[in-house]
Design an enzyme around this catalytic site. Structure first.
Site, short mmCIF file in Angstrom:
data_model
loop_
_atom_site.label_atom_id
_atom_site.label_comp_id
_atom_site.label_asym_id
_atom_site.label_seq_id
_atom_site.Cartn_x
_atom_site.Cartn_y
_atom_site.Cartn_z
N ASP A 99 0.82 -1.22 0.00
CA ASP A 99 0.00 0.00 0.00
C ASP A 99 0.85 1.27 0.00
O ASP A 99 2.01 1.26 0.44
CB ASP A 99 -0.88 0.02 1.26
CG ASP A 99 -1.96 -1.05 1.23
OD1 ASP A 99 -1.92 -1.92 0.33
OD2 ASP A 99 -2.82 -1.02 2.12
N HIS A 250 3.80 -2.31 3.05
CA HIS A 250 3.80 -0.94 2.52
C HIS A 250 5.04 -0.69 1.67
O HIS A 250 6.13 -1.12 2.02
CB HIS A 250 3.71 0.08 3.65
CG HIS A 250 2.38 0.06 4.33
ND1 HIS A 250 2.09 -0.85 5.32
CD2 HIS A 250 1.26 0.79 4.14
CE1 HIS A 250 0.83 -0.67 5.72
NE2 HIS A 250 0.31 0.33 5.02
ZN LIG Z 1 -2.37 3.06 3.25
#
Ligand SMILES: [Zn+2]
Length: 437
Positions: A99, A250
């Site tokens: 992400d 991430h």
């Molecule tokens: Zn995020």
């Protein structure tokens, strides 16, 4: 409430009992040769519509609509159960998700994935896609899936009002399309849905055709700034394993430690026998339950707010509901013996090469009976006492108005009723379909 449509007791035409496949071949062969000689049909075929390859008519529900159905209220467990049945026995699937990118860290993530021959999913920020278009292009070029993670990730804006949230979803959809030439319906909520989404958010997203994915393994790489690689790896190893894993990582700015941990994470899951696959729109999302108490104090999702997102998706032809009509289109006329059904331009559309028409109208016209379960968003069509079709809405609920706009591909649906299309005329001035008796 359950509503029935159609006429009971009137038998309607008998089910077609011949060999449907060979009949269809005859029709198509003669259609290709110009005017149709058989069965007294008059029309000349002006334009051949290409249809999606037909699925066998028996058995399972209409595949497109069925795949869109989601149950947001269900916990992750039953969904996994269902997913398991679609997997090869004992195959363990892992959806690796990154992400907040693309950022400089994404390049190294891509290098590692390429070396390992692994495809993942990147939930990107619209803002970052515009800042880093080349890295975004690399993600797609190297075979990974792209998902929408809103435009700027600002929680208070996104969860303060649905209008802002929907605006960012659409803006990111456009940024991805403009930069990468693709549309994605994969979505991940910043911070996850828990205590951020209410049912209204879930419903609107589902109705607009997005699949909202939470996760079932949190690597913990964003619980504070600079979580060290060793800690990320140990969090992963402590997480519960399941037949299907959706692992949250991430690749945004400041996530160099996630990059550092990645090779060991891959090695770990490989040793556990997982196959790494990217998400597709056919994967049932893992979703958190709706929290009793939200983090945010905001108004309920209003109809106009929701409508803007749905109209956007209808324009893209994502929805199973009929949307905007094609301007200046003629009516579509169906013929069956002496019977005739005229559908206005609002009542049909051409999508993915198929003519789609409202199920309720079509079913009633051919003598079927339709059962509507509005509370659960289910439509069932019966013919000669047999269930021929079962559709479920994306939201698990349905209004009467929505049920009337529920569209199905005319050819595949008629086949389920045992009716064959003998010819089609489809051009700017004339749109007509002739059916077998
Ligand atoms: Zn995020």
């Amino acid at each position: 409430m359950v509503v029935w449509f159609g006429l009971f007791g009137l038998g309607g035409p008998a089910l077609y009992s011949g060999d449907a496949a060979s009949e269809r071949e005859v029709v198509q062969a003669s259609a290709g040769m110009g005017p149709i000689a058989e069965s007294g049909a008059k029309p000349v075929l002006i334009e051949q519509i290409s249809y999606e390859p037909g699925k066998p008519s028996e058995g399972d529900a209409f595949p497109e609509a069925a795949s869109l159905s989601e149950n947001n209220k269900a916990a992750a467990a039953p969904q996994e159960q269902e997913q398991k049945q679609n997997q090869k026995q004992n195959e363990k699937l892992l959806y690796l998700t990154f992400d907040d990118g693309p950022s400089e860290n994404t390049k190294q993530v891509l290098d590692i994935l390429k070396r390992e021959g692994i495809a993942a999913t990147f939930f990107v920020l619209g803002e970052q896609v515009l800042k880093q278009p080349e890295i975004a292009k690399r993600i797609v070029a190297e075979g990974h899936a792209i998902g929408n993670h809103t435009f700027n990730h600002k929680y208070d804006r996104l969860y303060g009002s649905f209008a802002e949230f929907a605006g960012q979803v659409m803006k990111t959809d456009e940024a991805i399309y403009k930069t990468l030439g693709i549309r994605t319906t994969l979505f991940r909520a910043p911070g996850g849905t828990y205590s951020n989404f209410d049912q209204g958010y879930f419903d609107a997203m589902a109705e607009a055709g997005y699949q909202v994915h939470d996760w079932n393994v949190d690597s913990g790489d964003s619980k504070r700034v600079g979580v060290p690689a060793a800690e990320i790896l140990s969090t992963i190893k402590k997480s519960k394993l399941a037949a299907t894993l959706n692992v949250l990582l991430h690749d945004g700015k400041g996530h160099a430690e996630s990059v550092k941990a990645l090779p060991a994470i891959l090695k770990y899951y490989k040793s556990k026998g997982y196959t790494f696959v990217p998400l597709t729109d056919q994967v049932k999302p893992i979703q958190f339950n709706v929290a009793k108490q939200l983090k945010w104090d905001r108004a309920k999702v209003s109809k106009p707010e929701k409508q803007s997102l749905i109209a956007f998706s209808e324009k893209l032809g994502r929805n199973s509901l009929l949307g905007q009509a094609e301007p200046n289109a003629p009516s579509l006329i169906l013929h069956r013996g002496e019977q005739r059904l005229e559908l206005s331009k609002e009542e049909y559309r051409l999508r993915n090469g198929s003519i789609e028409v409202p199920l309720l109208k079509l079913s009633e016209w051919v003598g079927g009976i339709t059962k509507l379960d509005l509370e659960h968003g289910i439509i069932e069509a019966y013919y000669d006492g047999n269930q021929v079709l079962k559709l479920s809405s994306q939201t698990g609920k349905m209004t009467v108005e929505q049920s009337e706009r529920m569209a199905v591909p005319v050819r595949a649906t008629l086949e389920k009723f045992g009716i064959i299309i003998t010819s089609v005329v489809y051009n700017d001035q004339q749109r007509e379909i002739w059916l077998s008796a």
